[in-house]
Design a protein around this motif. Structure first.
Motif, PDB file in Angstrom:
ATOM      1  N   GLY A 159      37.779 -28.643 -11.162  1.00  0.00           N
ATOM      2  CA  GLY A 159      38.470 -28.665  -9.866  1.00  0.00           C
ATOM      3  C   GLY A 159      39.565 -29.350 -10.224  1.00  0.00           C
ATOM      4  O   GLY A 159      40.782 -28.893 -10.007  1.00  0.00           O
ATOM      5  N   PRO A 160      39.602 -30.586 -10.624  1.00  0.00           N
ATOM      6  CA  PRO A 160      40.862 -31.362 -10.709  1.00  0.00           C
ATOM      7  C   PRO A 160      41.572 -31.289 -12.141  1.00  0.00           C
ATOM      8  O   PRO A 160      42.333 -31.819 -12.228  1.00  0.00           O
ATOM      9  N   TYR A 162      42.715 -28.349 -13.935  1.00  0.00           N
ATOM     10  CA  TYR A 162      43.501 -27.302 -14.221  1.00  0.00           C
ATOM     11  C   TYR A 162      45.028 -27.784 -13.978  1.00  0.00           C
ATOM     12  O   TYR A 162      45.252 -28.397 -12.899  1.00  0.00           O
ATOM     13  N   CYS A 163      45.888 -27.759 -15.038  1.00  0.00           N
ATOM     14  CA  CYS A 163      47.134 -28.454 -14.891  1.00  0.00           C
ATOM     15  C   CYS A 163      47.199 -29.916 -14.481  1.00  0.00           C
ATOM     16  O   CYS A 163      48.217 -30.111 -13.763  1.00  0.00           O
ATOM     17  N   GLY A 164      46.128 -30.562 -14.690  1.00  0.00           N
ATOM     18  CA  GLY A 164      46.260 -31.921 -13.968  1.00  0.00           C
ATOM     19  C   GLY A 164      46.788 -32.994 -14.804  1.00  0.00           C
ATOM     20  O   GLY A 164      47.494 -32.560 -15.797  1.00  0.00           O
ATOM     21  N   VAL A 165      47.098 -34.080 -14.315  1.00  0.00           N
ATOM     22  CA  VAL A 165      47.961 -35.175 -14.866  1.00  0.00           C
ATOM     23  C   VAL A 165      46.899 -36.422 -14.518  1.00  0.00           C
ATOM     24  O   VAL A 165      46.507 -36.509 -13.570  1.00  0.00           O
ATOM     25  N   GLY A 166      46.827 -37.433 -15.569  1.00  0.00           N
ATOM     26  CA  GLY A 166      46.080 -38.501 -15.454  1.00  0.00           C
ATOM     27  C   GLY A 166      45.033 -38.610 -16.289  1.00  0.00           C
ATOM     28  O   GLY A 166      44.509 -37.759 -16.641  1.00  0.00           O
ATOM     29  N   ASP A 168      42.051 -39.292 -16.411  1.00  0.00           N
ATOM     30  CA  ASP A 168      40.791 -38.865 -15.880  1.00  0.00           C
ATOM     31  C   ASP A 168      40.647 -37.555 -15.620  1.00  0.00           C
ATOM     32  O   ASP A 168      39.800 -36.746 -15.381  1.00  0.00           O
ATOM     33  N   ALA A 170      43.302 -35.160 -17.637  1.00  0.00           N
ATOM     34  CA  ALA A 170      44.047 -34.293 -18.985  1.00  0.00           C
ATOM     35  C   ALA A 170      43.612 -35.026 -20.169  1.00  0.00           C
ATOM     36  O   ALA A 170      43.754 -36.341 -20.265  1.00  0.00           O
ATOM     37  N   TYR A 171      42.565 -34.247 -21.012  1.00  0.00           N
ATOM     38  CA  TYR A 171      41.935 -34.990 -22.154  1.00  0.00           C
ATOM     39  C   TYR A 171      42.369 -34.359 -23.338  1.00  0.00           C
ATOM     40  O   TYR A 171      42.277 -33.334 -23.764  1.00  0.00           O
ATOM     41  N   ARG A 173      46.123 -34.734 -24.289  1.00  0.00           N
ATOM     42  CA  ARG A 173      47.432 -34.155 -24.060  1.00  0.00           C
ATOM     43  C   ARG A 173      48.291 -34.559 -25.466  1.00  0.00           C
ATOM     44  O   ARG A 173      49.443 -33.388 -25.655  1.00  0.00           O
ATOM     45  N   THR A 193      52.611 -24.022 -22.194  1.00  0.00           N
ATOM     46  CA  THR A 193      51.358 -24.700 -22.259  1.00  0.00           C
ATOM     47  C   THR A 193      50.836 -25.025 -20.620  1.00  0.00           C
ATOM     48  O   THR A 193      51.631 -25.203 -19.885  1.00  0.00           O
ATOM     49  N   ASN A 194      49.397 -25.173 -20.608  1.00  0.00           N
ATOM     50  CA  ASN A 194      48.749 -25.907 -19.570  1.00  0.00           C
ATOM     51  C   ASN A 194      47.598 -26.497 -19.759  1.00  0.00           C
ATOM     52  O   ASN A 194      46.667 -25.758 -20.478  1.00  0.00           O
ATOM     53  N   VAL A 197      40.894 -25.114 -16.888  1.00  0.00           N
ATOM     54  CA  VAL A 197      39.909 -25.642 -15.633  1.00  0.00           C
ATOM     55  C   VAL A 197      38.745 -26.494 -16.204  1.00  0.00           C
ATOM     56  O   VAL A 197      38.251 -27.229 -15.477  1.00  0.00           O
ATOM     57  N   GLU A 305      35.930 -16.984 -13.269  1.00  0.00           N
ATOM     58  CA  GLU A 305      37.167 -16.125 -13.458  1.00  0.00           C
ATOM     59  C   GLU A 305      37.228 -14.992 -14.362  1.00  0.00           C
ATOM     60  O   GLU A 305      38.347 -14.779 -15.117  1.00  0.00           O
TER      61      GLU A 305
ATOM     62  N   ARG B  42      49.815 -31.174 -10.117  1.00  0.00           N
ATOM     63  CA  ARG B  42      49.476 -30.203 -11.210  1.00  0.00           C
ATOM     64  C   ARG B  42      50.781 -29.898 -11.910  1.00  0.00           C
ATOM     65  O   ARG B  42      52.004 -30.104 -11.226  1.00  0.00           O
ATOM     66  N   ASN B  43      50.772 -29.589 -12.979  1.00  0.00           N
ATOM     67  CA  ASN B  43      51.880 -29.219 -13.983  1.00  0.00           C
ATOM     68  C   ASN B  43      51.727 -28.425 -15.093  1.00  0.00           C
ATOM     69  O   ASN B  43      50.503 -28.271 -15.619  1.00  0.00           O
ATOM     70  N   GLU B 231      48.219 -42.045 -17.994  1.00  0.00           N
ATOM     71  CA  GLU B 231      47.577 -41.326 -18.981  1.00  0.00           C
ATOM     72  C   GLU B 231      47.760 -41.500 -20.406  1.00  0.00           C
ATOM     73  O   GLU B 231      46.659 -41.651 -21.195  1.00  0.00           O
TER      74      GLU B 231
END
Lengths: 371, 368
Positions: A159-160, A162-166, A168, A170-171, A173, A193-194, A197, A305, B42-43, B231
């Protein structure tokens, strides 16, 4: 933490050596696809001067019995340079060279799918087929568990991410940023890039690229990814369903268009292609992963999907269909379509060849036509 | 569980080697948008063939709204419309960060696209030259979601020594704050200050003075930059308005406002008129001052810890226990600005700015 021992070696020390001038000599790293059809191999040779084009690169050979490609008693196999890129690891003037593999009798190896793809691309070059492939992958620790996941456990549900930041969301980057820059430097047509999910799952896109270049650029982008991960001490996996349960799989959605589809009224040509694809679903499924569809059977379930592997479907803006026509294409009545069936570990030569054969050469039936 | 993330332990010297690679004339543009929660960002990034000189050079894009709670899988495409461009402080020039509005498949605004209506209101009142300054409070958390550097299963000494402090026993996480400040300055965000806050591990930065919609655009990108810096360090930033129950401060987003008239000689009378109008629409404002119709702020606006009680509108000079504070200096000069202390740290600045302008400047406007 599950990163490799070599990731702990001092990169400051390494940098000192990497900065040593090398006179006029050039290091050319030859890259090829091994007997699995998924694995990449490489070895390097010194050349006396910088090659200006692919013609300046000599043929080479290797021990095929060590890569599941030949018997020990007759093991020499040929490496034929096919595409040249700048080397983002050793930097200019050094090169990465993607090669085709030939057997001792100069016939293509079983996993050299480039030769046949190139023939077919040549036949349709007046139609200017463009491709864009969306390569999904998962970053794993050396223990095989997804990077950043709690050991012996799972993160919070999808949920959180996809395209996330932070931290907790984005693992990994660093790997993605490094890979993107390395591809740009090398001359690979990386266009985006992105974060995906599933946490620790990412995507990069290569394209729009014409004809055989799609396969070349995607294979080199994969090599660069493995090499970047090796440097950081983690592992990139193209397995189409790395974790069972309520976790997304990894695909290689393939966007396709011809000159006719991109021009006014092109939607008609798009719809014709989709109709032809609809009659040849199982032929494509067999071409869309390295195990004739067995890998994709774990991924194409109709959930997360994906469309079901058993049925062909198409729809505008529909991510649960085999083929998706983007909303803007439906509105402008021209553009491209997206085949969502290829698996992350597909061979892009096989995928792009199949699309050309069915959509542009109007082939039918379970076997490719001999020309 | 570890305090910092696994990714933050990856070798940064190595990363720098890759980030230093020249990229020819290509430009990486990171599109940023607000997701279906109204709080999450999101990005994703794309390559352009050359550096965009202005927002007009940046193409529209789209994304899968079914993965961000914004549409269904069967009709998932949503549009990203670039609205503001900044320099990228992570992968540096010529690369860009681009804040976007989100439109649905039929080009209507997405439910959490509050920028469209805010922009209309700002356009309608532009002759007033409304300036805003927003004070964003936030807390640093470890990966286990407990406040950063608080003893596990316990608490630090009570509040008192931490506000604007110096020293390792009072200041938790200054590195993040320093890096965020520099990154915002590089990017072109109008960041005007920082300070350590009352709760240990709690910080504040201020964005402004900005005219009209800019304050909200700049604040959203400043938040993105904060999450991205955290992050990199392997920590989390939370804008929850009451991260720790008990005798610990909450986090707000105090909003300072002025119009041209308020800033000129005798402006205090316009400030007082605005406050009177605000007093008549207290509940309407509370309902847009956090993303959950006021429910989040109920945990924070208790009347304690330098907050006003959520049920009652109040104002006063230099009064931090009031809904609206008129700074002492403004009281003395007879002109300046006022501070609305009600917005929660996780508010949508578009909604806050729009509500204030509607109430104070657009007479006869009803509802939201």
């Amino acid at each position: 933490m599950a990163t490799s021992a070599s990731a702990c070696l001092s990169k400051v020390v390494k940098q000192r050596y990497m900065e040593l001038p090398q006179g006029d000599k050039v290091q050319a790293m030859y890259i090829w696809i091994d007997g699995t059809g998924e694995g990449l191999r490489c070895k390097t040779r010194t050349l006396d001067s910088e090659p200006k084009s692919i013609e300046d690169l000599p043929e080479w050979n290797f021990d095929g019995s060590s890569t599941s490609q030949s018997e020990g008693s007759n093991s020499d196999m040929y490496l034929i340079p096919a595409a040249m890129f700048r080397d983002p690891f050793r930097r200019d003037p050094n090169k990465l060279v993607l090669c085709e593999v030939m057997k001792y009798n100069h016939k293509p190896t079983e996993t050299n799918l480039r030769l046949a793809c190139n023939k077919v691309m040549d036949m349709v070059k007046d139609q200017h087929p463009w491709f864009g492939m969306e390569q999904e992958y998962t970053i794993l620790g050396t223990d095989g568990h997804p990077f950043g996941w709690p050991s012996n456990g799972f993160p919070g549900p999808q949920g959180p991410y996809y395209c996330g930041v932070g931290a907790d969301k984005a693992y990994g980057r660093d790997v993605v940023e490094a890979h993107y820059k390395a591809c740009l430097y090398a001359g690979v047509d990386i266009c985006g890039t992105n974060a995906e999910v599933m946490p620790a799952q990412w995507e990069f896109q290569v394209g729009p690229t014409e004809g055989i270049k799609m396969g070349d650029h995607l294979w080199v982008a994969r090599f660069i990814l493995h090499r970047v991960c090796e440097d950081f001490g983690v592992v990139a996996s193209f397995d189409p369903k790395p974790i069972q349960g309520n976790w997304n799989g990894a695909g290689c959605h393939t966007n396709f268009s011809t000159k006719e589809m991109r021009e006014e009224g092109g939607l008609k040509a798009i719809e014709e292609s989709i109709e032809r694809l609809g009659k040849r679903h199982h032929y494509h499924i067999r071409a869309y992963d390295p195990k004739g569809g067995l890998d994709n059977a774990r991924r194409l379930t109709g959930r997360h999907e994906t469309s079901s592997i058993h049925e062909f479907s198409a729809g505008v803006a529909n991510r649960g269909a085999s083929i998706r026509i983007p909303r803007s294409v439906g509105q402008e009545k021209k553009g491209y379509f997206e085949d969502r069936r290829p698996s992350a570990n597909c061979d892009p030569y096989a995928v792009t060849e199949a699309l050309i054969r069915t959509c542009l050469l109007a082939e039918e039936g379970e076997e490719p036509t001999e020309y | 569980m570890e305090s910092v993330s696994a990714c933050s332990k990856l070798n940064k010297t190595l990363r720098q080697h890759y980030l230093n690679l020249p990229q020819g004339g290509k430009c990486q543009v990171t599109y940023i948008w607000i997701d279906g929660s109204g709080e999450g960002l999101r990005n994703k990034t794309r390559t352009l063939d050359e550096e965009p000189k202005s927002i007009a050079d940046i193409p529209e894009w789209n994304f899968d709204g079914s993965s961000t709670d914004q549409s269904k899988g069967s009709n998932s495409d949503m549009y990203l419309v670039p609205v503001q461009m900044f320099r990228d402080p992570f992968i540096l020039d010529p690369n860009k960060l681009v804040l976007c509005e989100v439109l649905k498949y039929n080009r209507e605004p997405a439910e959490t696209n509050r920028r469209i209506s805010c922009n209309k209101v700002m356009e309608a009142t532009k002759e007033h030259c409304v300036w805003f300054g927003m004070e964003q409070e936030y807390c640093l958390l470890s990966m286990d979601r407990y406040p950063y550097r608080w003893p596990k299963g316990g608490f630090p000494r009570p509040q008192g020594p931490y506000y604007c402090a110096v020293g390792a026993d009072c200041v938790y996480g200054r590195d993040i704050v320093e890096c965020h400040y520099k990154a915002c300055l590089y990017a072109g965000i109008k960041i005007c200050g920082t300070n350590a806050e009352v709760m240990p591990g709690q910080w504040e930065f201020q964005v402004g003075p900005c005219e009209g919609i800019d304050v909200a655009d700049h604040l959203w990108v400043a938040r993105f930059i904060l999450h991205r810096v955290c992050e990199d360090f392997g920590l989390l930033a939370t804008m929850d308005p009451k991260p720790m129950e008990g005798n610990w401060n909450g986090s707000g987003c105090h909003t300072n406002v002025s119009t041209k008239q308020m800033r000129e000689e005798g402006g205090l009378k316009y400030i007082e008129q605005a406050i009177k109008k605000l007093s008549q629409r207290h509940q309407e404002h509370i309902s847009v001052y956090d993303p959950h119709g006021g429910e989040d702020n109920k945990r924070r606006l208790t009347g304690h810890h330098e907050t006003a009680n959520i049920e009652v509108f109040s104002h006063g000079v230099a009064n931090r226990g009031a809904s609206i504070r008129i700074p002492r200096q403004v009281g003395q000069d007879g002109r300046g600005y006022f501070e609305d202390r009600r917005p929660a740290a996780n508010c949508d600045p578009y909604s806050v700015a729009e509500a204030i302008v509607r109430t104070c400047l657009l007479e006869g406007e009803d509802g939201e």
